[in-house]
Design a protein around this motif. Structure first.
Motif, PDB file in Angstrom:
ATOM      1  N   LEU A 298       9.686  13.382 -13.699  1.00  0.00           N
ATOM      2  CA  LEU A 298       8.614  12.534 -14.220  1.00  0.00           C
ATOM      3  C   LEU A 298       8.097  11.565 -13.160  1.00  0.00           C
ATOM      4  CD1 LEU A 298      10.063  11.871 -17.772  1.00  0.00           C
ATOM      5  CD2 LEU A 298       8.102  13.314 -17.187  1.00  0.00           C
ATOM      6  N   GLY A 299       8.989  11.084 -12.301  1.00  0.00           N
ATOM      7  CA  GLY A 299       8.548  10.227 -11.217  1.00  0.00           C
ATOM      8  C   GLY A 299       7.630  10.959 -10.252  1.00  0.00           C
TER       9      GLY A 299
ATOM     10  N   PHE B  82       7.308   2.733 -12.780  1.00  0.00           N
ATOM     11  CA  PHE B  82       7.111   2.298 -14.163  1.00  0.00           C
ATOM     12  C   PHE B  82       7.228   3.487 -15.109  1.00  0.00           C
ATOM     13  CE2 PHE B  82       4.253   1.499 -17.796  1.00  0.00           C
ATOM     14  CZ  PHE B  82       4.887   0.386 -18.326  1.00  0.00           C
ATOM     15  N   VAL B  83       6.667   4.631 -14.714  1.00  0.00           N
ATOM     16  CA  VAL B  83       6.784   5.847 -15.522  1.00  0.00           C
ATOM     17  C   VAL B  83       8.245   6.235 -15.709  1.00  0.00           C
ATOM     18  CG1 VAL B  83       6.325   8.342 -15.535  1.00  0.00           C
ATOM     19  CG2 VAL B  83       4.507   6.745 -14.924  1.00  0.00           C
ATOM     20  N   MET B  84       9.032   6.154 -14.639  1.00  0.00           N
ATOM     21  CA  MET B  84      10.447   6.500 -14.716  1.00  0.00           C
ATOM     22  C   MET B  84      11.205   5.518 -15.608  1.00  0.00           C
ATOM     23  SD  MET B  84      11.021   7.570 -10.717  1.00  0.00           S
ATOM     24  CE  MET B  84      12.661   8.265 -10.863  1.00  0.00           C
TER      25      MET B  84
ATOM     26  N   VAL C 129      -0.046  12.742 -10.207  1.00  0.00           N
ATOM     27  CA  VAL C 129      -1.228  12.462 -11.005  1.00  0.00           C
ATOM     28  C   VAL C 129      -2.052  11.342 -10.356  1.00  0.00           C
ATOM     29  CG1 VAL C 129      -2.029  11.527 -13.213  1.00  0.00           C
ATOM     30  CG2 VAL C 129      -0.251  13.281 -13.176  1.00  0.00           C
ATOM     31  N   LEU C 130      -1.373  10.381  -9.753  1.00  0.00           N
ATOM     32  CA  LEU C 130      -2.057   9.234  -9.150  1.00  0.00           C
ATOM     33  C   LEU C 130      -2.420   9.447  -7.688  1.00  0.00           C
ATOM     34  CD1 LEU C 130       0.207   6.474 -10.715  1.00  0.00           C
ATOM     35  CD2 LEU C 130      -2.138   7.047 -11.388  1.00  0.00           C
TER      36      LEU C 130
ATOM     37  N   ILE D 206       6.339   0.564  -4.930  1.00  0.00           N
ATOM     38  CA  ILE D 206       6.178   1.926  -5.450  1.00  0.00           C
ATOM     39  C   ILE D 206       5.147   1.962  -6.562  1.00  0.00           C
ATOM     40  CG2 ILE D 206       7.389   3.852  -6.550  1.00  0.00           C
ATOM     41  CD1 ILE D 206       9.946   2.696  -5.196  1.00  0.00           C
ATOM     42  N   GLY D 207       5.176   0.946  -7.429  1.00  0.00           N
ATOM     43  CA  GLY D 207       4.152   0.823  -8.451  1.00  0.00           C
ATOM     44  C   GLY D 207       4.326   1.732  -9.645  1.00  0.00           C
TER      45      GLY D 207
END
Length: 241
Positions: free
Chosen positions: A232-233, A197-199, A239-240, A192-193
């Motif tokens: 946020l996920g 990490f954001v989560m 965004v990516l 997932i990458g």
């Protein structure tokens, strides 16, 4: 086997709006055991949402499709959590709890409507981008990852003082199941990458604010954390994209 099925029913009844046989009462131990099912419930929800996006909305304009998908998401789960979201977010940001019964709010509050509108706007815009780029996999995975992280939050965060409902989760907390889920999550994170990490970073920040504001986990903070982590996920994935 009967106890496992019972704990699954309890988890569905407590934390979702998925159709399930009515449960008149359940014990604190069943609540704790029910946590093992949260990622599975997230997978069921994510599966419904992703299937809707892939099979029913492929030819619909992304903005309209995101409205439909967000509405479905709300009715599947977040009608269960939006009150909790409104109660918690202003407190975490500004140090005060939102009083939903008050006629006026202090000027530094986002307010009940403001909190919900901001979070839903982020989720709506993220869904529109993901649908446009056919990144439905994140729509499937966001509910799963958010619920796994919330299990970890409950397991490794003290319960706030006088918080009876949240305390019941710790009476028979499934630490072995959490470890097994962790074994699955580590390789999944490599795939997932960045969105995961954001989560994870968001989880750490939420835990910090919970400890500062209320001294630990509360019942509303569990539902609020699920909504925020999902949002946020999705936003990070958009965004990516």
């Amino acid at each position: 086997m009967k106890a496992l099925w019972r704990s699954f029913q309890v988890a569905v009844a407590m934390l979702t709006r998925l159709p399930a046989p009515p449960i008149e009462s359940f014990t604190a131990e069943e609540k704790g055991r029910g946590l093992i099912w949260l990622p599975i419930i997230g997978a069921l929800m994510g599966g419904v949402l992703a299937a809707t996006a892939v099979w029913l909305l492929p030819d619909v304009e992304p903005i309209l499709a995101s409205v439909i998908l967000l509405t479905l998401w709300l009715f599947v789960s977040e009608l269960h959590h939006l009150d909790a979201l409104a109660q918690c977010v202003s407190g975490w940001l500004f140090g005060n709890a939102v009083d939903t019964d008050a006629d006026t709010l202090p000027s530094n509050h986002l307010g009940v409507v403001g909190v919900i509108a901001l979070v839903m706007m982020m989720k709506f815009s993220a869904l529109a981008v993901l649908l446009e780029y056919d990144n439905w996999i994140y729509i499937l995975l966001a509910p799963v990852i958010a619920r796994f992280l919330v299990i970890a939050l409950i397991g490794f965060t003290p319960v706030a003082r006088n918080e009876v409902l949240a305390h019941e989760f710790n009476i028979e907390f499934p630490y072995v199941a959490l470890f097994l889920w962790l074994l699955v999550a580590i390789p999944a994170a490599l795939v997932i990458g960045m969105p995961m990490f954001v989560m994870f970073v968001a989880l750490l920040l939420l835990r910090f604010r919970m400890m500062r504001h209320s001294g630990g986990v509360t019942w509303p903070s569990i539902g609020a954390s699920i909504v925020l982590l999902e949002t946020l996920g999705l936003f990070g994935a958009a965004v990516l994209a």
